[in-house]
Design a protein around this motif. Structure first.
Motif, mmCIF file in Angstrom:
data_model
loop_
_atom_site.group_PDB
_atom_site.id
_atom_site.type_symbol
_atom_site.label_atom_id
_atom_site.label_comp_id
_atom_site.label_asym_id
_atom_site.label_seq_id
_atom_site.Cartn_x
_atom_site.Cartn_y
_atom_site.Cartn_z
ATOM 1 N N ALA A 146 0.670 -1.293 0.062
ATOM 2 C CA ALA A 146 0.233 0.053 0.014
ATOM 3 C C ALA A 146 0.837 1.135 0.075
ATOM 4 C CB ALA A 146 -0.932 -0.013 1.220
ATOM 5 N N SER A 147 0.337 2.409 -0.342
ATOM 6 C CA SER A 147 1.152 3.624 -0.299
ATOM 7 C C SER A 147 1.229 4.422 0.806
ATOM 8 C CB SER A 147 0.356 4.688 -1.334
ATOM 9 O OG SER A 147 -0.994 5.271 -0.857
ATOM 10 N N TYR A 148 2.403 5.181 1.168
ATOM 11 C CA TYR A 148 2.640 5.791 2.246
ATOM 12 C C TYR A 148 3.213 6.880 1.894
ATOM 13 C CZ TYR A 148 1.488 1.590 5.058
ATOM 14 O OH TYR A 148 0.942 0.518 5.617
ATOM 15 N N LEU A 156 -2.935 17.902 2.890
ATOM 16 C CA LEU A 156 -3.745 18.495 1.761
ATOM 17 C C LEU A 156 -3.154 18.260 0.534
ATOM 18 C CD1 LEU A 156 -5.700 20.479 0.896
ATOM 19 C CD2 LEU A 156 -3.985 22.332 1.453
ATOM 20 N N ASN A 157 -1.695 18.290 0.534
ATOM 21 C CA ASN A 157 -0.962 18.038 -0.671
ATOM 22 C C ASN A 157 -1.123 16.545 -1.233
ATOM 23 O OD1 ASN A 157 2.481 19.097 -1.787
ATOM 24 N ND2 ASN A 157 0.730 18.320 -3.031
ATOM 25 N N GLY A 158 -1.048 15.698 -0.136
ATOM 26 C CA GLY A 158 -1.544 14.039 -0.347
ATOM 27 C C GLY A 158 -2.878 14.242 -1.086
ATOM 28 N N PHE A 159 -3.881 14.931 -0.743
ATOM 29 C CA PHE A 159 -5.152 14.486 -1.123
ATOM 30 C C PHE A 159 -5.167 15.259 -2.648
ATOM 31 C CE2 PHE A 159 -9.590 15.997 -1.639
ATOM 32 C CZ PHE A 159 -10.298 14.959 -1.228
ATOM 33 N N TYR A 210 1.831 7.159 -6.467
ATOM 34 C CA TYR A 210 0.524 7.058 -7.370
ATOM 35 C C TYR A 210 -0.352 5.803 -7.317
ATOM 36 C CZ TYR A 210 3.057 3.942 -10.563
ATOM 37 O OH TYR A 210 3.842 3.064 -11.137
ATOM 38 N N PRO A 211 -1.084 5.744 -6.006
ATOM 39 C CA PRO A 211 -1.925 4.617 -5.918
ATOM 40 C C PRO A 211 -3.348 4.921 -7.021
ATOM 41 C CG PRO A 211 -2.014 6.269 -3.902
ATOM 42 C CD PRO A 211 -1.102 6.545 -4.867
ATOM 43 N N VAL A 212 -3.593 6.029 -6.703
ATOM 44 C CA VAL A 212 -4.800 6.666 -7.766
ATOM 45 C C VAL A 212 -6.064 5.187 -8.112
ATOM 46 C CG1 VAL A 212 -3.367 8.181 -9.265
ATOM 47 C CG2 VAL A 212 -3.532 5.875 -9.861
ATOM 48 N N ASN A 213 -6.266 4.585 -6.957
ATOM 49 C CA ASN A 213 -7.235 3.498 -6.971
ATOM 50 C C ASN A 213 -7.338 2.854 -5.782
ATOM 51 O OD1 ASN A 213 -8.375 0.941 -7.125
ATOM 52 N ND2 ASN A 213 -7.160 0.269 -8.936
ATOM 53 N N PRO A 214 -8.534 3.298 -5.138
ATOM 54 C CA PRO A 214 -8.870 2.814 -3.725
ATOM 55 C C PRO A 214 -8.825 1.341 -3.451
ATOM 56 C CG PRO A 214 -10.511 4.386 -4.802
ATOM 57 C CD PRO A 214 -9.562 4.049 -5.679
ATOM 58 N N ALA A 215 -9.450 0.417 -4.237
ATOM 59 C CA ALA A 215 -9.206 -0.995 -4.304
ATOM 60 C C ALA A 215 -7.757 -1.426 -4.308
ATOM 61 C CB ALA A 215 -10.085 -1.591 -5.391
ATOM 62 N N ARG A 216 -6.936 -0.978 -5.292
ATOM 63 C CA ARG A 216 -5.712 -1.366 -5.209
ATOM 64 C C ARG A 216 -4.800 -1.081 -3.900
ATOM 65 N NH1 ARG A 216 -1.273 -0.706 -3.926
ATOM 66 N NH2 ARG A 216 0.699 -0.340 -4.736
ATOM 67 N N ASP A 217 -5.177 -0.006 -3.222
ATOM 68 C CA ASP A 217 -4.589 0.362 -1.970
ATOM 69 C C ASP A 217 -5.172 -0.208 -0.607
ATOM 70 O OD1 ASP A 217 -2.434 2.712 -1.096
ATOM 71 O OD2 ASP A 217 -4.064 2.687 0.341
ATOM 72 N N GLY A 238 0.211 9.643 10.282
ATOM 73 C CA GLY A 238 -1.273 10.559 10.829
ATOM 74 C C GLY A 238 -2.356 10.078 10.241
ATOM 75 N N TYR A 239 -2.716 8.509 10.155
ATOM 76 C CA TYR A 239 -3.789 7.979 9.809
ATOM 77 C C TYR A 239 -3.834 8.406 8.210
ATOM 78 C CZ TYR A 239 -5.013 6.835 14.496
ATOM 79 O OH TYR A 239 -4.965 6.428 15.675
ATOM 80 N N TRP A 240 -2.861 8.037 7.354
ATOM 81 C CA TRP A 240 -2.851 8.307 6.187
ATOM 82 C C TRP A 240 -3.704 7.662 5.225
ATOM 83 C CZ3 TRP A 240 -0.921 11.177 1.878
ATOM 84 C CH2 TRP A 240 -0.638 10.781 0.866
ATOM 85 N N TRP A 241 -4.114 6.709 5.641
ATOM 86 C CA TRP A 241 -4.730 5.703 4.744
ATOM 87 C C TRP A 241 -5.998 5.929 4.109
ATOM 88 C CZ3 TRP A 241 -9.746 4.050 5.223
ATOM 89 C CH2 TRP A 241 -10.644 4.372 6.358
ATOM 90 N N TRP A 242 -6.668 6.968 4.445
ATOM 91 C CA TRP A 242 -7.850 7.445 3.814
ATOM 92 C C TRP A 242 -7.706 8.262 2.644
ATOM 93 C CZ3 TRP A 242 -9.342 12.507 3.458
ATOM 94 C CH2 TRP A 242 -8.596 13.533 4.111
#
Length: 298
Positions: A146-148, A156-159, A210-217, A238-242
């Protein structure tokens, strides 16, 4: 005789309900995507760079998506990504009732793909980590699945990163499958879609891969949570997973709306196309008449 035996068997085993066939196609397509994609990351990390690096990982995900599209494209459209499925719902290309079925299939496929990668490289994982599966530290391996975020990246930048990356992905996919646009040659759509991932990987991979895919991550992250890495896979950074779940969903909506407003909305309807062709033919005829009516020299 052999054909006669095959037909009844296929009739007995073949599925009749389209939603079940689409579920299986999305499951298998996402499984292959994660197997090739996360497998390429595992080979790079577990070999300590000897058998892979960033570009080979980009190739792994590119080929994974390409093969997923060939596997599931003719059955379900090969979304293999909840953000793509959401975009198709918004554009009226997928029924709303099918959306949760597609998402469930994609999550299960990604979870199973991650399990396959772990099983494939189990001994390598044990050798690399000495049996201690960790999310952070010098021998961390959770990022294989998964992505970190990179150290410099804010929430914010990650979103924003995920919205832009997924938006571009959906935008380009819609252009490729648009029958009224240039598109891609029949049968070459998966190749073109795979190249989108390659482009995103080499241009937008710095921040969080670049996960760009909720299921893949999320699917592989859920696997790591139950396979030995623990709940740290959700609380780290910081609970990045979401972010790689919510960001791509918003990006999918943005990409769909932008393509519709800028391109698809302005396609001529079949009747309008015929009128335009007739008008062009009339203009050509008028030009020919004018050329023929020019006065002869005395």
């Amino acid at each position: 005789m052999e054909r006669e035996h095959r037909k009844p068997r296929k009739a007995r085993c073949g599925l009749r309900h389209s939603i079940i066939k689409e579920f299986l196609a999305e499951f298998l397509g996402t499984f292959v995507l994660v197997l090739f994609g996360c497998g390429s990351v595992a080979q790079s990390v577990l070999s300590r760079g000897a058998l892979g690096e960033t570009f080979t990982i980009n190739i792994g995900f590119t080929m994974g998506l390409m093969m997923a599209a060939y596997i599931a494209g003719g059955v379900s459209g090969a979304h293999v990504n909840p953000a793509v499925s959401l975009a198709m719902v918004i554009l009226g290309k997928l029924k709303v009732v099918k959306f949760p079925v597609y998402v469930l299939a994609q999550l299960l496929g990604a979870f199973t793909g991650a399990a396959a990668v772990f099983g494939l490289y189990y001994d390598a994982f044990m050798d690399y980590t000495h049996g201690l599966l960790s999310v952070t530290g010098i021998n961390a391996t959770a990022h294989i699945f998964a992505s970190y975020p990179a150290r410099h990246l804010s929430v914010l930048n990650g979103f924003i990163d995920q919205v832009i990356g997924t938006g571009v992905l959906v935008l380009c996919i819609l252009a490729i499958i648009d029958g009224k646009n240039i598109g891609a040659p029949r049968g070459m759509e998966p190749v073109a879609i795979g190249l989108i991932v390659m482009a995103i990987g080499v241009s937008m991979g710095l921040n969080c891969g670049y996960p760009v895919n909720p299921a893949r991550d999320l699917g592989p992250r859920l696997f790591t949570a139950v396979a030995g890495w623990g709940m740290d896979v959700f609380s780290t950074a910081g609970y990045w997973w979401w972010i790689p779940v919510a960001g791509p969903m918003v990006g999918g909506i943005v990409g769909a709306v932008v393509y519709f407003l800028f391109i698809e909305l302005h396609h001529a309807e079949p009747r309008e196309e015929r009128q335009q062709e007739e008008e062009e033919e009339e203009d050509e005829d008028d030009d020919d008449i004018k050329d023929n009516d020019e006065p002869l020299e005395k």
